[in-house]
Design a protein around this motif. Sequence first.
Motif, PDB file in Angstrom:
ATOM      1  N   GLU A 189       5.104   0.739  13.620  1.00  0.00           N
ATOM      2  CA  GLU A 189       4.734  -0.306  12.956  1.00  0.00           C
ATOM      3  C   GLU A 189       4.332  -1.192  13.715  1.00  0.00           C
ATOM      4  O   GLU A 189       4.686  -1.662  15.185  1.00  0.00           O
ATOM      5  N   ASN A 190       2.874  -1.758  13.568  1.00  0.00           N
ATOM      6  CA  ASN A 190       2.612  -2.972  14.277  1.00  0.00           C
ATOM      7  C   ASN A 190       3.290  -4.573  13.647  1.00  0.00           C
ATOM      8  O   ASN A 190       2.305  -4.994  13.642  1.00  0.00           O
ATOM      9  N   THR A 191       4.443  -4.521  12.873  1.00  0.00           N
ATOM     10  CA  THR A 191       4.311  -6.077  12.428  1.00  0.00           C
ATOM     11  C   THR A 191       5.586  -5.309  12.153  1.00  0.00           C
ATOM     12  O   THR A 191       6.582  -4.071  12.113  1.00  0.00           O
ATOM     13  N   GLY A 192       7.000  -6.584  12.398  1.00  0.00           N
ATOM     14  CA  GLY A 192       7.881  -6.583  11.753  1.00  0.00           C
ATOM     15  C   GLY A 192       9.321  -6.821  12.875  1.00  0.00           C
ATOM     16  O   GLY A 192       8.200  -7.640  14.302  1.00  0.00           O
ATOM     17  N   VAL A 193      10.220  -7.160  13.133  1.00  0.00           N
ATOM     18  CA  VAL A 193      10.999  -7.224  14.026  1.00  0.00           C
ATOM     19  C   VAL A 193      10.389  -6.666  15.603  1.00  0.00           C
ATOM     20  O   VAL A 193      10.746  -6.895  16.543  1.00  0.00           O
ATOM     21  N   CYS A 194      10.486  -5.564  15.628  1.00  0.00           N
ATOM     22  CA  CYS A 194      10.587  -3.975  16.430  1.00  0.00           C
ATOM     23  C   CYS A 194       9.213  -3.992  17.412  1.00  0.00           C
ATOM     24  O   CYS A 194       8.876  -4.554  18.394  1.00  0.00           O
ATOM     25  N   ALA A 195       8.124  -4.387  16.593  1.00  0.00           N
ATOM     26  CA  ALA A 195       6.847  -5.350  17.398  1.00  0.00           C
ATOM     27  C   ALA A 195       6.831  -6.973  17.588  1.00  0.00           C
ATOM     28  O   ALA A 195       6.200  -6.549  19.085  1.00  0.00           O
ATOM     29  N   ASP A 196       7.003  -7.403  17.196  1.00  0.00           N
ATOM     30  CA  ASP A 196       7.691  -9.171  17.439  1.00  0.00           C
ATOM     31  C   ASP A 196       7.641  -8.938  18.709  1.00  0.00           C
ATOM     32  O   ASP A 196       8.145  -9.205  20.233  1.00  0.00           O
ATOM     33  N   ALA A 197       9.118  -8.000  19.459  1.00  0.00           N
ATOM     34  CA  ALA A 197      10.342  -8.342  20.147  1.00  0.00           C
ATOM     35  C   ALA A 197       9.425  -7.707  21.050  1.00  0.00           C
ATOM     36  O   ALA A 197       9.095  -7.456  22.633  1.00  0.00           O
ATOM     37  N   ALA A 198       8.643  -6.517  20.787  1.00  0.00           N
ATOM     38  CA  ALA A 198       7.837  -6.126  21.883  1.00  0.00           C
ATOM     39  C   ALA A 198       6.809  -6.158  22.576  1.00  0.00           C
ATOM     40  O   ALA A 198       6.072  -6.464  23.778  1.00  0.00           O
ATOM     41  N   ALA A 411      14.575  11.835  36.869  1.00  0.00           N
ATOM     42  CA  ALA A 411      15.254  10.478  36.779  1.00  0.00           C
ATOM     43  C   ALA A 411      15.461  10.093  38.913  1.00  0.00           C
ATOM     44  O   ALA A 411      14.265   8.831  38.816  1.00  0.00           O
ATOM     45  N   VAL A 412      14.833  10.916  39.918  1.00  0.00           N
ATOM     46  CA  VAL A 412      14.507  10.669  40.731  1.00  0.00           C
ATOM     47  C   VAL A 412      13.069  10.080  41.516  1.00  0.00           C
ATOM     48  O   VAL A 412      12.652   9.154  41.827  1.00  0.00           O
ATOM     49  N   TYR A 413      12.170  10.821  40.693  1.00  0.00           N
ATOM     50  CA  TYR A 413      10.805  11.060  41.102  1.00  0.00           C
ATOM     51  C   TYR A 413       9.831   9.988  39.669  1.00  0.00           C
ATOM     52  O   TYR A 413       8.584   9.975  39.986  1.00  0.00           O
ATOM     53  N   ALA A 414       9.936   9.820  38.662  1.00  0.00           N
ATOM     54  CA  ALA A 414       9.264  10.038  37.621  1.00  0.00           C
ATOM     55  C   ALA A 414       9.713   8.093  37.496  1.00  0.00           C
ATOM     56  O   ALA A 414      10.291   7.845  38.026  1.00  0.00           O
ATOM     57  N   THR A 415       8.367   7.621  37.274  1.00  0.00           N
ATOM     58  CA  THR A 415       8.979   6.511  37.188  1.00  0.00           C
ATOM     59  C   THR A 415       9.190   5.322  36.125  1.00  0.00           C
ATOM     60  O   THR A 415       9.470   6.095  34.403  1.00  0.00           O
ATOM     61  N   SER A 416       9.647   4.153  35.849  1.00  0.00           N
ATOM     62  CA  SER A 416      10.813   3.839  34.849  1.00  0.00           C
ATOM     63  C   SER A 416       9.678   3.504  33.623  1.00  0.00           C
ATOM     64  O   SER A 416       8.604   3.512  33.634  1.00  0.00           O
ATOM     65  N   MET A 417      11.023   3.794  32.486  1.00  0.00           N
ATOM     66  CA  MET A 417       9.758   3.823  31.454  1.00  0.00           C
ATOM     67  C   MET A 417       8.955   2.201  31.256  1.00  0.00           C
ATOM     68  O   MET A 417      10.068   1.056  32.010  1.00  0.00           O
ATOM     69  N   SER A 418       8.235   2.464  30.372  1.00  0.00           N
ATOM     70  CA  SER A 418       7.442   0.737  30.316  1.00  0.00           C
ATOM     71  C   SER A 418       8.144  -0.160  29.205  1.00  0.00           C
ATOM     72  O   SER A 418       9.535  -0.017  28.120  1.00  0.00           O
ATOM     73  N   PRO A 419       8.200  -1.318  29.744  1.00  0.00           N
ATOM     74  CA  PRO A 419       8.851  -1.987  29.452  1.00  0.00           C
ATOM     75  C   PRO A 419       9.031  -2.710  27.870  1.00  0.00           C
ATOM     76  O   PRO A 419      10.352  -2.450  26.155  1.00  0.00           O
ATOM     77  N   PRO A 420       7.648  -2.342  27.208  1.00  0.00           N
ATOM     78  CA  PRO A 420       7.381  -2.783  25.211  1.00  0.00           C
ATOM     79  C   PRO A 420       8.306  -1.782  25.008  1.00  0.00           C
ATOM     80  O   PRO A 420       8.618  -1.211  23.938  1.00  0.00           O
ATOM     81  N   VAL A 421       8.142  -0.328  25.438  1.00  0.00           N
ATOM     82  CA  VAL A 421       8.894   1.097  25.322  1.00  0.00           C
ATOM     83  C   VAL A 421      10.145   1.168  25.235  1.00  0.00           C
ATOM     84  O   VAL A 421      10.765   1.004  23.886  1.00  0.00           O
ATOM     85  N   VAL A 422      10.570   0.567  25.890  1.00  0.00           N
ATOM     86  CA  VAL A 422      12.457   0.067  26.141  1.00  0.00           C
ATOM     87  C   VAL A 422      12.725  -0.793  25.069  1.00  0.00           C
ATOM     88  O   VAL A 422      13.777  -1.013  24.767  1.00  0.00           O
ATOM     89  N   GLU A 423      12.003  -2.267  24.448  1.00  0.00           N
ATOM     90  CA  GLU A 423      12.809  -3.543  23.484  1.00  0.00           C
ATOM     91  C   GLU A 423      12.143  -2.659  21.951  1.00  0.00           C
ATOM     92  O   GLU A 423      12.764  -3.113  21.565  1.00  0.00           O
ATOM     93  N   GLN A 424      10.889  -1.744  21.890  1.00  0.00           N
ATOM     94  CA  GLN A 424      11.181  -1.324  20.862  1.00  0.00           C
ATOM     95  C   GLN A 424      12.582  -0.028  20.480  1.00  0.00           C
ATOM     96  O   GLN A 424      12.892  -0.312  19.761  1.00  0.00           O
TER      97      GLN A 424
END
Length: 568
Positions: A189-198, A411-424
């Motif tokens: 969803e694009n509203t609510g606590v998850c969207a706000d935190a991301a 784990a060794v070669y892949a780029t880290s997870m995007s911060p807003p995705v992690v926060e979601q």
Amino acid sequence: MTESSENKTANGEVCHRATNGIKPGRNGLVKNHYLYQQQQQQKCCHPDEKVHHVACNGGLYSRPFNESFEETPMLVAVLTYMGYGILTIFGYLRDFLRDWKIEKCHIAREREEQRDFVPLYQDFENFYTRNLYMRVRDSWNRPICSVPGAKVDLVERVSHDYNWTFDYTGKVVKDVINMGSYNYLGFAENTGVCADAAAEVTTKYGIGVSSTRQEMGNLDRHEELEKLVAKFLGVESAMAFGMGFATNSMNIPALTGKGCLILSDELNHASLVLGARLSGSTIRVFKHNNMQSLEKLLRDAIVHGQPRTHRPWKKILILVEGIYSMEGSIVRLPEVIALKKKYKAYLYLDEAHSIGALGPNGRGVVDYFGLDSRDVDIMMGTFTKSFGAAGGYIGGKKELIDYLRTHSHSAVYATSMSPPVVEQIITSMKCIMGEDGTTIGRDRVQQLAENTTYFRRKLQEMGFIIYGNDDSPVVPMMLYMPAKIGAFGREMLKRNIGVVVVGFPATPIIESRARFCISAAHTKEMLDTALSVISEVGDLLQLKYSRHRILPSLDRPFDETTYEESED
């Protein structure tokens, strides 16, 4: 119909019961040496039934376990094969016309000056794509232009060359009820606590990390996420990855190799299959959810060892899923764990569809059966479905996770997870766990269970053939005939219902289906609207194949089922 259920008997044992029209092997309703007693009482739980297959398994299950796989009616099977046969004949005819330049072919093919080269495109392998898939291609890959919530907006498109290409009209189809997304708990969803935190994390950390975890891409949010996942699963440690598919395909090769044996369910996801093949291990496949088949492979592996040398296997790894996304069935985890312990094997559990969607606390199939997470050696899952995000995880003992941090390619070669995705993920997971101070997460888990039971019950009462477990939010409805695959998707969209239809080769050739995914975001009004349209289209296309009609009753408990044979 294949109907397996487990009900407590007077002596506290659990009984599997199969009723009329049985395919007992499909569900694994077979005698296992460690599960079933030598002397079974020749009595049945329901004396009025005609066919009975009763076996008691020593109380492995603490709740009813009901799954149905009704057999394909003979006439429908014959007509389905005939339909594919006619399509194949016309396909060869059209290929003949294309070879003689009478009909234009849009498929990718070699240029004339490269005819002497080794072919880049295998002509016959594209036969199905050219002649069958293209006829119903408009039912897939529909572009949406909104949040994939309970309702979506679709970009309207048309084709003037029989689905080879599409033109966009510029119009938008508004408020289409979404019955296809894996948004089980409604967190996409694009509203609510998850969207706000991301959004807040995006302003602080940005969108991308531009580095791997082992270099300059290890954020404090990544560390918090992994601790939270471990706590959520009830394991010692966990590790997060940026892609769910790669979580399987890149980590299984790090766990097994040459001299190891992988026992894989025949309906496992492509990521598990690819990971097993990349590992270089010997792979053997057991029948779907069939414990007799699995035990036979385990016993043979112990007795005979490796081919030719007969040396003991270095390790034996069992690969299963929590919910099988095409069948809607739930793994018989108590029995799998019992076999795993008996034969000293390892268990890899893929909870891509079950994490968040099953169990009283939303913690997956382990929570659903009330089992100990320590009995599962490798707990894998994804964040792409119940959490409305992206990526995957692996949980288990600390030694296992530490090993994967240095040996896994993802784990060794892949780029880290995007911060807003992690926060979601963090925010939605805390909601499910109740750590946000609200009951939003628990309410959504409960709502999903209620929606699933209601939707499945109504479809069965209407006379559709429904596959899978009563508690699975993945609801496959059988279509069978190739002409009805595209027709069902188109007719549903005309009535503002978005559905996913699936056919060969993703399913067996005579088991094409529509797959509904239930969400906690669906209101009863939405489900009733969808059910009304499904019934209307089902009558139009004559899809109500079931010969076992459930009798509607408002006061019957959810785990009791009454059947009547239809006259046809």
